[in-house]
Structures are given as structure tokens and as C-alpha cells.
Design an enzyme around this catalytic site. Structure first.
Site, short mmCIF file in Angstrom:
data_model
loop_
_atom_site.label_atom_id
_atom_site.label_comp_id
_atom_site.label_asym_id
_atom_site.label_seq_id
_atom_site.Cartn_x
_atom_site.Cartn_y
_atom_site.Cartn_z
N LYS A 79 6.16 -11.82 3.78
CA LYS A 79 5.42 -11.89 2.51
C LYS A 79 6.29 -11.34 1.38
O LYS A 79 7.01 -10.35 1.57
CB LYS A 79 4.12 -11.08 2.64
CG LYS A 79 3.19 -11.19 1.44
CD LYS A 79 1.88 -10.43 1.69
CE LYS A 79 0.95 -10.51 0.49
NZ LYS A 79 -0.35 -9.85 0.73
N SER A 159 -4.69 -12.33 -0.37
CA SER A 159 -3.48 -12.72 -1.07
C SER A 159 -2.37 -13.21 -0.13
O SER A 159 -1.39 -13.80 -0.58
CB SER A 159 -2.95 -11.51 -1.86
OG SER A 159 -2.56 -10.46 -0.97
N SER A 183 -6.96 -8.98 2.38
CA SER A 183 -5.89 -9.96 2.18
C SER A 183 -5.12 -10.37 3.42
O SER A 183 -4.25 -11.24 3.35
CB SER A 183 -4.91 -9.46 1.12
OG SER A 183 -5.48 -9.52 -0.16
#
EC number: 6.3.5.7
Length: 493
Positions: A79, A159, A183
Site C-alpha cells: 500500500k 482505503s 480500511s
């Protein structure tokens, strides 16, 4: 060799150690899959072809000597919130344009020390602020899943949408992710993958771009429960550079897989039966209850009375901490700089151009609740509510409950650029209604795929555990996984 990308981490690990496949072959298969699919899915914002091949070559040399680490040769996606030395790290924000850190986050350093291979950086909501992966400066990520008979593009959740989409679409063997209010778990539920948010302090936050420091926690998204256990073992550690990380031994989480849940007490909180909950979600929850009952667990109705205050309290605490953390992005030291007639105008111009709409909204909310005259009324009150939420869980666990079972999300994945969501931020925030309590209380929570809705889209169940008892979550999640089976999207990309 594209079939190699369908191997789970544990399957690939076995084949690599037996020298049935090479790390370079596995890495090339994933890089080929990314190059073919990323134009359609937008899961990666930077692909590190050369670095991946170099790392895989080193892994092959170690495997030949029998020296491989726990993740030797396993290709992972990272990420964009994790600092990776010399590689694009921008939290998917324009304000961090061109930033390539000269250091490595603790989480990624741990993974590389165990032999993992970096495929590239994954798309995400800007500064991890979002529930749909539509706030990224690099554009929306597209969910690999589609509703039956429809070509409509769906969000992968947020997210960590890039992480979830990449794992679901076989573009990495596993991915790092972060969870501030859901998330990891919400995108996992939307994509038919497994995602665990560990206990606050279990995984170091050093070198991970901060959103809300008292809530953020890193964890893995993977294809199955065993892979999540393998990844978390490598990611977790105490870290002198993160004073919130806890000095407790990291268990062998994989050893918990396959243990019986007989005699375990599973709590079912009545407050999670929210108004207007779709029938699909209620039916899934009942299925999960039945599966655990059949496996010998005892089902107990429980109450978490302050649950209804969790979401409003979260949307005071998280923006307040974000307002403080994001003050450092000013155009002076790194990232974007938009000139002005003096330093104040330069700050204003840089932040106005650098931050997206949702990030600006949360900074403004956070600055407001921290301002003189409102701090006591909002921020202080929210922290008191947080204490009550934590106490609710403590009381339930003290009464003998081992694990709490809830839905992971209030619906399946919704459409990209959904007008209802775009025009009503609160509706978007409600996607985290089942997940934020876990962050507010600092507890571990795992989302595991448990079925499909009427349109053939994946739905997940959430298990919430005692502090630092991720082992019991893996143990229980595996029982649900065995009963529900595995879910894969039909390839269209």
C-alpha cells in the site's frame, strides 16, 4: 505460467521450498499479470519490475542453499502508505509529489527480511481517507467483481482498495494494508478476500504515513485465512522507534489454523442489527452463527450499549488527529511546492493545490473540533465516549466471551461514482458502521468471506477478539472459511 498467480502464499511457499518453481518464475508471472490487467483495474500506481526481479533472484539463491526466510520468494503488493526506500511513497496525494523516502518502514523491512519480493505500490484513498478508493490522486480502483449480468464498475472499498483489488484479481500473492476505521476489513469484504486489523500496538507504525495516530494499524489482505496468519507473523514486531508498539512475543499464528472452536463462547451483539440492514446481510450473519454452532461453539447474545455513538465519536477523533498530522505537508521540506508572494501564501497555495476534497473536508472538521471553545464540547467528549466503548468490550470479554461475530459491512460493493454516496458524505461514512468500534477500542478484528449476495457479489463476516488474541480470530475465521468455501471473481479484465 500465469497459473502460478493462482497459488496461495502457503501453496507457493511449499513449491518454492521443494524447488518445483523458482521465485523468478513466480515474480515474472505476477509482473505479466499486472502489466496486462492494471490498465483496467488501476490497482498499482507504481510497478517495480527491476527491483522485484532482483529480489526474486536473491531469493532463488537462498532457496537453493536452504536458507530461505518465512516469505522467501513470495511476491507482495505494498500500500502506498508504507515508506519504501527509493520508491514512490505518496499516500496517493498530490501534496507528496515526487517523494521517494531514503528509509524503509518497519513493516516492509520485516517483510523483506523474511524474503518477500516487492511488486510495487498499491493505490489507496488519499491519506487513507475514504471508503471507496475514489479519493486517490491517481484515480479510482475498480473492483474485479461485477454483479451478475452487469458491466457496471464497482468500488473495491477503501482505503486499502488497491490492496484488496490486487489480491482478489491475482495481481499479488498478498498485500499490506492499513485500518483506521475499517480500511482493511471493508475492502476485504467487498472483494472476497481476508483482511485482519491487528490489536493496536501489535504492528509498528514507524515509516507508515499517519492519518490518525491513535487509531491507525497495519495488517495484511490475503486470499485465505492461512495466508493472513503467515503475513501477520512477519509484519508484527516490537519497535523502539514506535513507542505505541507493544513488547509481546509474536505467536505462530499459522499454528492456530485448524484448531477446534468447541466450547468457545461467541457473542452476538444486538446493537449491530441496524435499521434498514439488507436481508442478505442478516441472512449471512445467521449462516455464520449456524456454522459456528455446528462446530461446537456456544452462541451468546450480548450487548455493546455505546455502539451507536462509535461512528460520530470516530468522525471527531480521526479528523482531529488528521488535522494535526497533516500540518507537516507545507511545501517547505518535500513534496509539492506552489510558490506565493511570501511563506504564508506558499503554504496556502501548496495545501490548496496538494490536498483533495475529502482530505480538506476532514482537516477542516478536525481543526474545528480542536479549536478554542470547541475542544471540550467535541474532542474531549468523543474521547470519553471512546472510553465507554472500550469498557463495553472489556465487560463482555470479562463475562467469558471469546470472540464477537458481526457483519463486516452494511452492504455489498456499490458503484463507482455512485451519486448517493458522492452527494452525501455521511452515507459514505456509514460504510464503516460495523468496523469503527474495533479501532476505537484498539481491538483485533478480521473480515472473512462468507457468501454472495443476490447479485453474486461477495459479503464478509467480521470477528472481533480480545486484545492481542489474534490467534483465536484465525482459529474461528478458518472454521467460517471451511464452511463457506472460497470465492473468486469471474475474470473480465
Amino acid at each position: 505460467m500465469s497459473d502460478l498467480t493462482r497459488l496461495t502464499i502457503s501453496e507457493a511457499r511449499t513449491k518454492l521450498r521443494a524447488r518445483e518453481i523458482k521465485a523468478t518464475e513466480l515474480t515474472d508471472a505476477y509482473l505479466g499479470a499486472i502489466d496486462a490487467a492494471n490498465g483496467s483495474l488501476n490497482a498499482y500506481i507504481a510497478v517495480t519490475h527491476d527491483k522485484a526481479r532482483d529480489m526474486a533472484k536473491v531469493s532463488d539463491e537462498k532457496l537453493v542453499k536452504g536458507e530461505g526466510g518465512a516469505l522467501e520468494g513470495i511476491p507482495l503488493g505494498i500500500k502506498d502508505l508504507f515508506a519504501t526506500e527509493g520508491v514512490h511513497t505518496q499516500a496517493c496525494s498530490h501534496v507528496l509529489d515526487g517523494f521517494e523516502p531514503c528509509y524503509e518502514s518497519t513493516v516492509t523491512a520485516n517483510l523483506w527480511a523474511d524474503g518477500a519480493v516487492m511488486l510495487g505500490k498499491l493505490n489507496m484513498d488519499e491519506f487513507a481517507m475514504g471508503s471507496s478508493n475514489e479519493t486517490s490522486y491517481y484515480g479510482a480502483v475498480i473492483n474485479p467483481w461485477r454483479a451478475g449480468g452487469s458491466n457496471k464498475q464497482l468500488v473495491p472499498g477503501g482505503s486499502s482498495g488497491g490492496s484488496a483489488a490486487a489480491v482478489s484479481a491475482w495481481l499479488c500473492a498478498g498485500a499490506t494494508a492499513t485500518d483506521t476505521g475499517g480500511s482493511i476489513r471493508q475492502p476485504a469484504a467487498f472483494t472476497g478476500t481476508v483482511g485482519i486489523k491487528p490489536t493496536y500496538g501489535r504492528v509498528s507504525r514507524w515509516g507508515t504515513v499517519a492519518f490518525a495516530s491513535s487509531l491507525d494499524q497495519a495488517g495484511p489482505i490475503s486470499r485465505d485465512v492461512r495466508d493472513a496468519a503467515i503475513m501477520l507473523k512477519s509484519m508484527a514486531s516490537v519497535d523502539a522507534r514506535d513507542t505505541t508498539s507493544v513488547d509481546l512475543p509474536v505467536p505462530d499464528y499459522e499454528a492456530a489454523i485448524g484448531r477446534s472452536v468447541k466450547g468457545m463462547k461467541i457473542g452476538i451483539p444486538k446493537e449491530y442489527r441496524v435499521e434498514g440492514m439488507p436481508a442478505d446481510i442478516e441472512a449471512l450473519w445467521q449462516k455464520g452463527i449456524a456454522w459456528l454452532k455446528e462446530a461446537g461453539a456456544e452462541i451468546v447474545d450480548i450487548s455493546l450499549p455505546h455502539t451507536k455513538y462509535a461512528l460520530p465519536a470516530y468522525y471527531i477523533v480521526a479528523p482531529a488527529e488528521a488535522s494535526s498530522n497533516l500540518a507537516r505537508y507545507d511545501g517547505v521540506r518535500y513534496g509539492l511546492r506552489v510558490p506565493g508572494k511570501d511563506i504564508i501564501e506558499m503554504y496556502e497555495n501548496t495545501r490548496a493545490a496538494g490536498f483533495g476534497r475529502e482530505v480538506k473536508r476532514r482537516i477542516m472538521i478536525g481543526t474545528y473540533v480542536l479549536s478554542a471553545g470547541y475542544y471540550d464540547a467535541y474532542y474531549l467528549q468523543a474521547q470519553k465516549v471512546r472510553t465507554l466503548i472500550k469498557k463495553d468490550f472489556e465487560d463482555v470479554f470479562a463475562a467469558g466471551i471469546d470472540v464477537i461475530l458481526t457483519p463486516a459491512t452494511p452492504s455489498a460493493a456499490f458503484g463507482v461514482a455512485d451519486e448517493d454516496m458522492a452527494n452525501d458524505p455521511v452515507k459514505m461514512y456509514l460504510n464503516d458502521v460495523f468496523t469503527v468500534t474495533v479501532n476505537m477500542a484498539g481491538l483485533p478484528g478480521i473480515a472473512v468471506p462468507a457468501g454472495l449476495d443476490a447479485n453474486g457479489l461477495p459479503l464478509g463476516l467480521q470477528l472481533i477478539g480480545r486484545p492481542f488474541d489474534e490467534e483465536t480470530l484465525f482459529q474461528t475465521a478458518h472454521v467460517i472459511e471451511q464452511a463457506a468455501g472460497r470465492f473468486q471473481p469471474e475474470k473480465w479484465w
